[in-house]
Structure formats: structure tokens, C-alpha cells
Design a protein around this motif. Sequence first.
Motif, PDB file in Angstrom:
ATOM      1  N   VAL A   1       0.838  -1.200   0.000  1.00  0.00           N
ATOM      2  CA  VAL A   1       0.000   0.000   0.000  1.00  0.00           C
ATOM      3  C   VAL A   1       0.872   1.249   0.000  1.00  0.00           C
ATOM      4  O   VAL A   1       0.570   2.235  -0.692  1.00  0.00           O
ATOM      5  N   TRP A   2       1.965   1.218   0.755  1.00  0.00           N
ATOM      6  CA  TRP A   2       2.836   2.392   0.799  1.00  0.00           C
ATOM      7  C   TRP A   2       3.480   2.653  -0.556  1.00  0.00           C
ATOM      8  O   TRP A   2       3.632   3.810  -0.971  1.00  0.00           O
ATOM      9  N   GLU A   3       3.846   1.602  -1.278  1.00  0.00           N
ATOM     10  CA  GLU A   3       4.379   1.792  -2.629  1.00  0.00           C
ATOM     11  C   GLU A   3       3.332   2.426  -3.540  1.00  0.00           C
ATOM     12  O   GLU A   3       3.653   3.268  -4.393  1.00  0.00           O
ATOM     13  N   ASP A   4       2.067   2.030  -3.351  1.00  0.00           N
ATOM     14  CA  ASP A   4       0.988   2.659  -4.121  1.00  0.00           C
ATOM     15  C   ASP A   4       0.892   4.143  -3.798  1.00  0.00           C
ATOM     16  O   ASP A   4       0.727   4.983  -4.696  1.00  0.00           O
ATOM     17  N   MET A   5       1.009   4.480  -2.514  1.00  0.00           N
ATOM     18  CA  MET A   5       0.918   5.879  -2.105  1.00  0.00           C
ATOM     19  C   MET A   5       2.110   6.685  -2.615  1.00  0.00           C
ATOM     20  O   MET A   5       1.953   7.871  -2.950  1.00  0.00           O
ATOM     21  N   MET A   6       3.274   6.062  -2.700  1.00  0.00           N
ATOM     22  CA  MET A   6       4.421   6.790  -3.254  1.00  0.00           C
ATOM     23  C   MET A   6       4.221   7.066  -4.741  1.00  0.00           C
ATOM     24  O   MET A   6       4.633   8.117  -5.243  1.00  0.00           O
ATOM     25  N   GLN A   7       3.570   6.140  -5.444  1.00  0.00           N
ATOM     26  CA  GLN A   7       3.229   6.418  -6.841  1.00  0.00           C
ATOM     27  C   GLN A   7       2.288   7.625  -6.938  1.00  0.00           C
ATOM     28  O   GLN A   7       2.427   8.471  -7.833  1.00  0.00           O
ATOM     29  N   VAL A   8       1.339   7.674  -6.026  1.00  0.00           N
ATOM     30  CA  VAL A   8       0.394   8.793  -5.995  1.00  0.00           C
ATOM     31  C   VAL A   8       1.134  10.089  -5.690  1.00  0.00           C
ATOM     32  O   VAL A   8       0.866  11.137  -6.311  1.00  0.00           O
TER      33      VAL A   8
END
Length: 289
Positions: free
Chosen positions: A263-270
Amino acid sequence: MHAGLVAIRQELKRLQSEGVDRVYVGDATLQLLAGARSSAAPARPTPTVVPEIIKPAAVAKAVEAAPVSAFPPPPEFDLPEDGPAGQMQWLRQTVLDCPVCREHLGASGKVVFGEGNEQADLFFCGEAPGEEEARSGRPFVGKAGQLLDKILSAMGLSREKVYMADILKWQPGHDKPIGTPPPTAEEIAFCLPYLKAQIRIVRPKVVIALGNTAVSGLLGPDPDRRMGSIRGTWQEFDGIPLMATFHPSYLLRRDDSSTKRQVWEDMMQVMEKTGLSISEKQRSYFLPK
């Protein structure tokens, strides 16, 4: 009363001719039918009414023959010509006054509209209010919401800088002591115009779909779609980049660093998509020590 019964029967016949096999029956209609059934005999029809049509038994039979659906067609409306704050206030009142939304509230529940910055870059879309959200009328205030607040804080953001809303505007009803079931397809279809209007008002740079129900609601149902495969990928909703990721409640159930890292990797993409800076410390969150 007779005019109302005639209208009900005529509408049922029209819907039947169009292939509709389920109809919405609201409280007012149910009360009308109940009153008709309790009448000892129908009053004499007026010259403009066909006697066969106004017989309460015939009308009640016609209504009962069609399976009852909990929902009418999705609402249609135009936003007023106003700024984002004014449009959102108008939409909020429209949702709060929505008879279908109000009809599906529990004994102590409230309509959960959404909240945040009407000009936010990020729009977080969840599934449905839980018990705490329904009591307060605010989205993401339970344990999952508290975890989402921590995720926002790790991103350098707060609730006041983003916008949050659920697809469904009320807590789904169920007969279990705990938990909240996912919204049904009919519930999603009814509430989706409200959510789309919220997104249209905010005009975010990115929509974050939290959980499979939010993904299915925004992108459309797909029996072959799996959250594990779509998570972390960029999709598109009405021309806006959409990031699909796990719902915070899923993180609470899993409670492992590997899932949190995903999830954190997804948020870093965002963050990268919206121009937010990412420090080396942030890049190392939830990595194995």
C-alpha cells in the motif's frame, strides 16, 4: 386515494411492457395500499376512472406480483452554476434530503456524505460507512479511518488537504452482530451519481480507490478482475488517473509489513504523480530491517 391506485397500476403495466421485473415501493405507496386493503369496499369511481382498475384487491395483487426492489433508478440532476464550495454544499443537502438514502438508515444511523477540501489533489474513495461512520455522519472515523489518517500523515498530508467519500452513503443493513457487508450492485448503482458529482466538483489530480468494491464501482464490475492484480496499477476514471489499492480495513485484518509496504508503494506512486516530494526516510517505510 383512487387516483393514486390507478397511477400505480398504470405504471406497473408500463414497466412490465418494458421488461422491468422489479419495482421500488416506498413508504407512501405501501401506506396507500395498506389503506386500500383495509377499506370495506371501494368508493364509487368517478366517470374518468375505470372501475376494474380501482379495485384495491386487483391493484394490491398487481403490486405484490412484482418482486420488490429496494431502489428506484439512480438519481439524475444538474449541479448549480457555482464555485466548488457552493456546488458541494448543494450536493450535500441533496444527498441528505434523498428519500432513498434516508429510508435505508438504521435506527441511529446518519447519511454519510463525505468531507474534505473541495479543491484537493487527492480524492480517496471507500466502500461504505461502518457503524461508527453511520453514527457520526462522517467517513473514515473508525479504526480503518484512523489507519488512513496515519497513512496521510506519512505522506505529509491531513484529512483537511484531501477529500474523502464512500460510494455508498449509508451503512448497509445486515443481521450480523459485527462487521459491515459490501454494498450490493443496486446500492452502488443508485449512489454512484452522487459520488461522480463529488469527483466532478473536486476535480482531483488522482482518485484513490480503496478496496475491491470501490474499484468495481468506479471502473465497472468485472468478474475476472482481482484486487491482487490490479492493486498498484494506474487506471482511469472519467479522464482522471485512478490508483487502486487495498482498503485500510484489509490492512487491519492482515497486519503484516509486506501488505503495508504494498500500500505504501501505491501511495508513493500517488505522491510522485501529484508532485509531492518523497524523502529517503519515506522510501524506506515498511522495508525489512
